[in-house]
Structure formats: C-alpha cells, structure tokens
Design a protein around this motif. Structure first.
Motif, mmCIF file in Angstrom:
data_model
loop_
_atom_site.group_PDB
_atom_site.id
_atom_site.type_symbol
_atom_site.label_atom_id
_atom_site.label_comp_id
_atom_site.label_asym_id
_atom_site.label_seq_id
_atom_site.Cartn_x
_atom_site.Cartn_y
_atom_site.Cartn_z
ATOM 1 N N VAL A 123 -8.019 8.366 -4.613
ATOM 2 C CA VAL A 123 -7.926 7.861 -3.244
ATOM 3 C C VAL A 123 -6.517 8.083 -2.700
ATOM 4 N N VAL A 124 -6.447 8.218 -1.372
ATOM 5 C CA VAL A 124 -5.167 8.314 -0.674
ATOM 6 C C VAL A 124 -5.214 7.372 0.523
ATOM 7 N N GLU A 125 -4.149 6.624 0.716
ATOM 8 C CA GLU A 125 -3.975 5.822 1.919
ATOM 9 C C GLU A 125 -2.696 6.275 2.615
ATOM 10 N N LEU A 126 -2.779 6.427 3.939
ATOM 11 C CA LEU A 126 -1.612 6.770 4.746
ATOM 12 C C LEU A 126 -1.110 5.510 5.440
ATOM 13 N N ARG A 127 0.178 5.275 5.350
ATOM 14 C CA ARG A 127 0.759 4.101 6.008
ATOM 15 C C ARG A 127 1.552 4.528 7.228
ATOM 16 N N SER A 128 1.235 3.945 8.372
ATOM 17 C CA SER A 128 2.067 4.127 9.561
ATOM 18 C C SER A 128 3.077 2.991 9.603
ATOM 19 N N LYS A 129 4.014 3.075 10.514
ATOM 20 C CA LYS A 129 5.105 2.092 10.523
ATOM 21 C C LYS A 129 4.640 0.692 10.896
ATOM 22 N N THR A 130 3.443 0.558 11.476
ATOM 23 C CA THR A 130 2.946 -0.770 11.825
ATOM 24 C C THR A 130 2.026 -1.354 10.761
ATOM 25 N N ASP A 131 1.726 -0.583 9.726
ATOM 26 C CA ASP A 131 0.857 -1.088 8.657
ATOM 27 C C ASP A 131 1.651 -1.950 7.685
ATOM 28 N N SER A 132 1.056 -3.027 7.241
ATOM 29 C CA SER A 132 1.693 -3.902 6.269
ATOM 30 C C SER A 132 1.738 -3.238 4.900
ATOM 31 N N LEU A 133 2.935 -3.056 4.367
ATOM 32 C CA LEU A 133 3.078 -2.480 3.033
ATOM 33 C C LEU A 133 2.456 -3.400 1.996
ATOM 34 N N LYS A 134 2.626 -4.699 2.181
ATOM 35 C CA LYS A 134 2.054 -5.667 1.249
ATOM 36 C C LYS A 134 0.542 -5.513 1.157
ATOM 37 N N VAL A 135 -0.121 -5.383 2.296
ATOM 38 C CA VAL A 135 -1.577 -5.246 2.332
ATOM 39 C C VAL A 135 -2.010 -3.953 1.667
ATOM 40 N N LEU A 136 -1.322 -2.861 1.958
ATOM 41 C CA LEU A 136 -1.723 -1.569 1.400
ATOM 42 C C LEU A 136 -1.458 -1.487 -0.102
ATOM 43 N N LEU A 137 -0.380 -2.062 -0.569
ATOM 44 C CA LEU A 137 -0.127 -2.082 -2.011
ATOM 45 C C LEU A 137 -1.212 -2.886 -2.732
ATOM 46 N N ALA A 138 -1.636 -3.994 -2.124
ATOM 47 C CA ALA A 138 -2.704 -4.786 -2.718
ATOM 48 C C ALA A 138 -4.017 -4.010 -2.722
ATOM 49 N N LYS A 139 -4.251 -3.246 -1.667
ATOM 50 C CA LYS A 139 -5.473 -2.441 -1.609
ATOM 51 C C LYS A 139 -5.454 -1.361 -2.685
ATOM 52 N N MET A 140 -4.304 -0.733 -2.896
ATOM 53 C CA MET A 140 -4.202 0.285 -3.939
ATOM 54 C C MET A 140 -4.446 -0.327 -5.323
ATOM 55 N N GLU A 141 -3.922 -1.519 -5.533
ATOM 56 C CA GLU A 141 -4.149 -2.199 -6.812
ATOM 57 C C GLU A 141 -5.636 -2.528 -6.978
ATOM 58 N N GLU A 142 -6.285 -2.897 -5.869
ATOM 59 C CA GLU A 142 -7.718 -3.176 -5.921
ATOM 60 C C GLU A 142 -8.502 -1.923 -6.300
ATOM 61 N N TYR A 143 -8.141 -0.794 -5.706
ATOM 62 C CA TYR A 143 -8.801 0.459 -6.085
ATOM 63 C C TYR A 143 -8.674 0.697 -7.588
ATOM 64 N N ARG A 144 -7.458 0.581 -8.091
ATOM 65 C CA ARG A 144 -7.235 0.846 -9.521
ATOM 66 C C ARG A 144 -8.024 -0.130 -10.396
ATOM 67 N N ALA A 145 -8.030 -1.412 -10.025
ATOM 68 C CA ALA A 145 -8.760 -2.418 -10.808
ATOM 69 C C ALA A 145 -10.260 -2.157 -10.814
ATOM 70 N N ASN A 146 -10.749 -1.427 -9.820
ATOM 71 C CA ASN A 146 -12.183 -1.165 -9.704
ATOM 72 C C ASN A 146 -12.590 0.224 -10.179
ATOM 73 N N GLY A 147 -11.621 1.011 -10.687
ATOM 74 C CA GLY A 147 -11.995 2.277 -11.291
ATOM 75 C C GLY A 147 -11.273 3.521 -10.815
ATOM 76 N N THR A 148 -10.371 3.400 -9.848
ATOM 77 C CA THR A 148 -9.624 4.574 -9.406
ATOM 78 C C THR A 148 -8.661 5.019 -10.495
ATOM 79 N N ALA A 149 -8.666 6.311 -10.798
ATOM 80 C CA ALA A 149 -7.798 6.852 -11.841
ATOM 81 C C ALA A 149 -6.443 7.279 -11.292
ATOM 82 N N LEU A 150 -6.438 7.753 -10.040
ATOM 83 C CA LEU A 150 -5.191 8.213 -9.419
ATOM 84 C C LEU A 150 -5.229 7.850 -7.947
ATOM 85 N N GLY A 151 -4.229 7.116 -7.499
ATOM 86 C CA GLY A 151 -4.152 6.729 -6.094
ATOM 87 C C GLY A 151 -2.769 6.963 -5.540
#
Length: 200
Positions: free
Chosen positions: A125-153
């Motif tokens: 998976v890939v997520e793109l962050r713009s300057k108005t996106d919360s880094l905290k929220v996106l980092l948590a989302k990436m961790e959620e992907y990994r916890a659910n089976g993502t091998a590379l994010g």
C-alpha cells in the motif's frame, strides 16, 4: 500548526451508522459517491476532504509508475487506485492511494466480493500525505495496514519530502529524507522502482 495534528477526517457520530451492515455501508457509499468515505475498526464512518489538485497530480504520477510495472508483470496480481476500498480483517474499510494484491489472493475472491469492498488487506500500500493531512492519523493508518497483513507500506509526505517505510515483522518504521531518490518494491513488488522525483 503542529504537523501531527493537522486536518483529521470528520467522524459521523450517529449510532445508526455505527450499526450498519457491510451491505448497508456499501449502499451508503454508493449514495454519496462524491464523498471520500472510510470506516474504522470501531465502525465509525470517516469523511475526508476532497483531494487537492496538487495531490491528485502526484497520485496520477504514482499510479502511472505502478501501472508501468504492472504492464510488464500482469500475471503477478492486480493494482488499484485511491478509489478502491478494502475490508480489512479488523473490520475497517480503507482506501489506500495505491495498492497491489497478488493474483492468487485476488482470484480467490468471488465476483461479488471483488465487486464491493473486497475482504482483503493489500500486501502493498501507498498513502500520499498533503500538507493538510494529519501525520498522526496517517501513521496510525499505516500501522493498521501492517497489523492486518500489509508486507510493505509507504507513506509519502510530499511537501517535506519524507518517506515512512513500514515492513511486516518490524516495529516502528524507517524514515527516509529527500525525494532525490528511488524506492524499491523489495521482495513484495520485485522489480518495481518508484522515482520520487516525479512526485514533486
């Protein structure tokens, strides 16, 4: 503005919505196609702001590079853009900006599952962050992907040119500064190379 607490998704605080079945949620999304909608593991509905033009340009260039790789390896699996929603094992429905699912996992799903929010967590998976996106929220989302089976994010924070790399079997993430470089698909997307300079 603290970059960890920039704009966060709007949470629809409605008890009925938190009890919607998968089919009801799918119908809700169909009825509000102009919205960018996800659902978290607590079944709360999240409404995101529309993608800004600059982010859309970057996402198109990201998908273009991923498609070029897929065109050489179509038998490996399927690629998806930011419109694709997936139901993760924890019950959340997420839509990464780009993703890939191996052919065996995708083909194991029936036509009905493929036609809705497929019950699968993309290994890439890939997520793109713009300057108005919360880094905290996106980092948590990436961790959620990994916890659910993502091998590379990859979380690509384009405005400050920072890459956060999440790998299965690891804790935390690797941080890489600067977009004057390429990212490799490693053992997950063998042969895939993302030129970060094209996302500027």
């Amino acid at each position: 503005m603290n970059p960890l607490f920039a704009d966060e998704p709007l949470v629809l605080d409605d008890p009925y919505m938190s009890r919607m079945s998968e089919d009801e949620f799918f119908d809700f999304c169909q009825q509000h196609r102009k919205w960018r909608i996800e659902r978290n593991a607590q079944q709360e509905i999240l409404i995101m702001a529309p993608t800004f033009s600059l982010t859309g340009k970057r996402n198109a260039r990201l998908i273009g590079q991923l498609y070029a790789w897929w065109n050489l390896h179509p038998e490996a699996g399927e690629i998806f853009d930011s419109n694709a929603g997936f139901t993760l094992p924890n019950g959340a429905v997420r839509s990464p900006d780009a993703s890939w699912v191996p052919a065996a996992q995708w083909n194991a799903l029936g036509p009905e599952q493929q036609g809705k929010f497929a019950r699968i967590c993309p290994p890439f998976v890939v997520e793109l962050r713009s300057k108005t996106d919360s880094l905290k929220v996106l980092l948590a989302k990436m961790e959620e992907y990994r916890a659910n089976g993502t091998a590379l994010g990859w979380l690509l924070s384009c405005d400050d040119e920072t890459t956060y790399i999440f790998r299965a079997g690891q804790t935390g993430y690797e941080t890489v500064q600067g977009f004057e470089r390429e990212l490799l698909g490693e053992d997950v997307l063998k042969g895939f190379v993302l030129d970060l300079r094209k996302l500027r």
